[in-house]
Scaffold this motif. Structure first.
Motif, PDB file in Angstrom:
ATOM      1  N   ILE A 141     -91.120  61.807  33.497  1.00 21.06           N
ATOM      2  CA  ILE A 141     -89.966  62.600  32.969  1.00 21.06           C
ATOM      3  C   ILE A 141     -90.169  63.178  31.650  1.00 21.06           C
ATOM      4  O   ILE A 141     -90.032  64.160  31.158  1.00 21.06           O
ATOM      5  N   GLY A 142     -90.694  62.355  30.659  1.00 16.90           N
ATOM      6  CA  GLY A 142     -91.139  62.706  29.383  1.00 16.90           C
ATOM      7  C   GLY A 142     -92.278  63.806  29.132  1.00 16.90           C
ATOM      8  O   GLY A 142     -91.944  64.649  28.520  1.00 16.90           O
ATOM      9  N   THR A 143     -93.077  63.608  30.065  1.00 13.22           N
ATOM     10  CA  THR A 143     -94.229  64.613  30.139  1.00 13.22           C
ATOM     11  C   THR A 143     -93.648  66.163  30.618  1.00 13.22           C
ATOM     12  O   THR A 143     -93.987  67.127  29.963  1.00 13.22           O
ATOM     13  N   LEU A 144     -92.792  65.945  31.712  1.00 13.24           N
ATOM     14  CA  LEU A 144     -92.276  67.211  32.004  1.00 13.24           C
ATOM     15  C   LEU A 144     -91.301  68.016  30.976  1.00 13.24           C
ATOM     16  O   LEU A 144     -91.384  68.885  30.933  1.00 13.24           O
ATOM     17  N   VAL A 145     -90.343  67.055  30.526  1.00 14.94           N
ATOM     18  CA  VAL A 145     -89.443  67.714  29.232  1.00 14.94           C
ATOM     19  C   VAL A 145     -90.154  68.200  28.302  1.00 14.94           C
ATOM     20  O   VAL A 145     -90.091  69.223  27.543  1.00 14.94           O
ATOM     21  N   GLY A 146     -91.357  67.252  27.629  1.00 13.48           N
ATOM     22  CA  GLY A 146     -92.145  67.792  26.383  1.00 13.48           C
ATOM     23  C   GLY A 146     -92.875  68.901  26.618  1.00 13.48           C
ATOM     24  O   GLY A 146     -93.032  69.985  25.869  1.00 13.48           O
ATOM     25  N   ILE A 147     -93.525  69.092  27.959  1.00 19.20           N
ATOM     26  CA  ILE A 147     -94.307  70.300  28.209  1.00 19.20           C
ATOM     27  C   ILE A 147     -93.639  71.560  28.341  1.00 19.20           C
ATOM     28  O   ILE A 147     -93.857  72.605  27.597  1.00 19.20           O
ATOM     29  N   THR A 148     -92.506  71.431  29.064  1.00 14.03           N
ATOM     30  CA  THR A 148     -91.603  72.538  28.968  1.00 14.03           C
ATOM     31  C   THR A 148     -90.895  73.172  27.743  1.00 14.03           C
ATOM     32  O   THR A 148     -90.545  74.044  27.361  1.00 14.03           O
ATOM     33  N   ALA A 149     -90.436  71.917  26.958  1.00 11.66           N
ATOM     34  CA  ALA A 149     -89.977  72.192  25.743  1.00 11.66           C
ATOM     35  C   ALA A 149     -90.958  72.880  24.839  1.00 11.66           C
ATOM     36  O   ALA A 149     -90.548  73.884  23.909  1.00 11.66           O
ATOM     37  N   GLY A 150     -92.075  72.608  24.861  1.00 10.49           N
ATOM     38  CA  GLY A 150     -93.195  73.112  23.918  1.00 10.49           C
ATOM     39  C   GLY A 150     -93.553  74.331  24.346  1.00 10.49           C
ATOM     40  O   GLY A 150     -93.960  75.059  23.629  1.00 10.49           O
ATOM     41  N   HIS A 151     -93.659  74.751  25.665  1.00 10.89           N
ATOM     42  CA  HIS A 151     -94.077  76.021  26.189  1.00 10.89           C
ATOM     43  C   HIS A 151     -92.904  76.986  26.252  1.00 10.89           C
ATOM     44  O   HIS A 151     -93.198  78.106  25.377  1.00 10.89           O
ATOM     45  N   PHE A 152     -91.574  76.877  26.439  1.00 10.69           N
ATOM     46  CA  PHE A 152     -90.810  78.041  26.384  1.00 10.69           C
ATOM     47  C   PHE A 152     -90.072  78.128  25.271  1.00 10.69           C
ATOM     48  O   PHE A 152     -89.663  79.245  25.063  1.00 10.69           O
ATOM     49  N   LYS A 153     -89.921  76.945  24.463  1.00 12.47           N
ATOM     50  CA  LYS A 153     -89.557  77.372  22.939  1.00 12.47           C
ATOM     51  C   LYS A 153     -88.139  77.961  22.980  1.00 12.47           C
ATOM     52  O   LYS A 153     -87.364  77.745  24.157  1.00 12.47           O
ATOM     53  N   GLY A 154     -87.555  78.653  22.168  1.00 18.53           N
ATOM     54  CA  GLY A 154     -86.029  79.172  22.249  1.00 18.53           C
ATOM     55  C   GLY A 154     -85.229  78.362  22.383  1.00 18.53           C
ATOM     56  O   GLY A 154     -84.979  77.042  22.329  1.00 18.53           O
ATOM     57  N   TRP A 155     -84.193  79.002  23.001  1.00 18.08           N
ATOM     58  CA  TRP A 155     -82.656  78.071  23.216  1.00 18.08           C
ATOM     59  C   TRP A 155     -82.845  76.806  24.310  1.00 18.08           C
ATOM     60  O   TRP A 155     -82.410  75.854  24.056  1.00 18.08           O
ATOM     61  N   TYR A 156     -83.913  77.042  25.188  1.00 14.41           N
ATOM     62  CA  TYR A 156     -84.151  76.047  26.121  1.00 14.41           C
ATOM     63  C   TYR A 156     -84.786  74.697  25.179  1.00 14.41           C
ATOM     64  O   TYR A 156     -84.254  73.664  25.540  1.00 14.41           O
ATOM     65  N   ALA A 157     -85.740  75.103  24.538  1.00 15.63           N
ATOM     66  CA  ALA A 157     -86.354  73.826  23.752  1.00 15.63           C
ATOM     67  C   ALA A 157     -85.225  73.241  22.884  1.00 15.63           C
ATOM     68  O   ALA A 157     -85.249  72.018  22.534  1.00 15.63           O
ATOM     69  N   THR A 158     -84.497  74.036  22.360  1.00 19.35           N
ATOM     70  CA  THR A 158     -83.267  73.680  21.239  1.00 19.35           C
ATOM     71  C   THR A 158     -82.455  72.670  22.087  1.00 19.35           C
ATOM     72  O   THR A 158     -81.971  71.493  21.598  1.00 19.35           O
TER      73      THR A 158
END
Length: 317
Positions: free
Chosen positions: A128-145
């Motif tokens: 779960i942490g890897t999925l959340v971390g990679i997607t948050a670092g890749h997409f940035k913007g409002w999703y990462a926030t």
């Protein structure tokens, strides 16, 4: 009579067939074997890591071959071979519990549940942490926030309290414990993986991959994930020890599976039997020491793996 003269030109040499080039798959496997050999050479230089690996190997083998070592009826209450609360003796090296069962056999059987819960819960948490971390670092913007604010909320909330709440409202089983631990301990991994993802995506080859038409899935799966896997592997070994401790705590609080034997469950049984006030130390010490040894062994292995995969840490050997 005339004789034919032999040709004076250079003698032709036999041709050898060209060596067939190795396939990409075989080259990849060769690189993996070399990497594994290099990893093992570096890992062997860490004495603490070798000690942790040896301890885990012994405990894991005892858990796997528990039916052969102590018998499959060691957990039976009705067929208990000894008297209740016998102190350690020749027949029972660790004494007996409140039902007359051999504590050594229970300790070996409990390793199965404790190790299984720790491994599966750690894998779920790190996934779960890897999925959340990679997607948050890749997409940035409002999703990462948004996703990182959720992560921060999980970080400030006491993990044990959340796990107790989940284990209380769900059915009491091993899978409930695994789920409760996995969904409450992922934020630390997510923040570490996100930081590594941001560092990886700032490199030039990511821009070239995007310019060549690489999509989001291709970038994350083929470029980002392989570069964060060393961090994920090291984090997994460190999370396992915490998961085992959390499982023992939940079992000690009576939230574990009552039909299975675990080290935390043995401590809870000892508390209910009044072993603390009666001074029956042999009922308390073995499972507590087993939990401490396994947690320490996983921590030592995790530190050694982290040092090998990231030599800049300069960890002591």
């Amino acid at each position: 009579m005339t004789t034919e003269s032999a040709p004076t030109g250079p003698t032709p040499t036999p041709t050898t067939p060209a060596t067939a080039p190795k396939s990409a798959r075989s080259l990849a496997w060769t690189r993996r074997r070399h990497s594994a050999a290099r990893f093992w050479r570096e890992y062997r230089t860490h004495k603490a890591g070798l000690f942790g690996l040896a301890a885990l190997t012994v405990i894991a083998l005892a858990a796997v071959f528990a039916p052969l070592l102590v018998g499959s009826d060691a957990q039976s209450v009705t067929d208990a071979p000894g008297d209740p609360m016998e102190s350690p003796n020749g027949a029972y090296p660790l004494g007996t519990d409140q039902f007359g069962r051999d504590l050594l056999g229970l300790l070996v059987w409990g390793a199965r549940i404790s190790l299984s819960v720790g491994l599966l819960a750690a894998v779920l948490s790190v996934a779960i942490g890897t999925l959340v971390g990679i997607t948050a670092g890749h997409f940035k913007g409002w999703y990462a926030t948004v996703i990182m604010r959720v992560t921060d909320w999980f970080l400030v909330m006491p993990t044990l309290v959340l796990a107790i709440a989940l284990a209380s409202v769900m059915s009491r089983s091993i899978w409930t414990i695994i789920l409760a631990i996995g969904v409450t301990t992922w934020p630390t991994t997510a923040r570490l993986v996100r930081a590594q993802t941001l560092a990886v995506e700032s490199r030039p080859y990511i821009e070239r991959a995007q310019a060549l038409g690489g999509g989001h899935g291709h970038i994350m799966a083929r470029h980002v994930l392989p570069n964060v896997m060393p961090l994920v592997l090291a984090q997994t070994t460190l999370v396992i020890s915490g998961a085992i401790l959390t499982e023992a705590t939940l079992a000690f609080l009576g939230l574990g599976d009552p039909t299975s034997v675990s080290w935390g469950g043995l401590l809870q049984d000892a508390r209910e039997a009044g072993a603390v006030s009666a001074g029956h130390w042999w009922y308390l010490a073995p499972p507590g020491l087993a939990i401490a040894v396994v947690a320490l062994a996983f921590t030592l292995c995790g530190r050694a793996v982290e040092s090998v995969l990231n030599p800049r840490l300069g960890a002591s050997r």
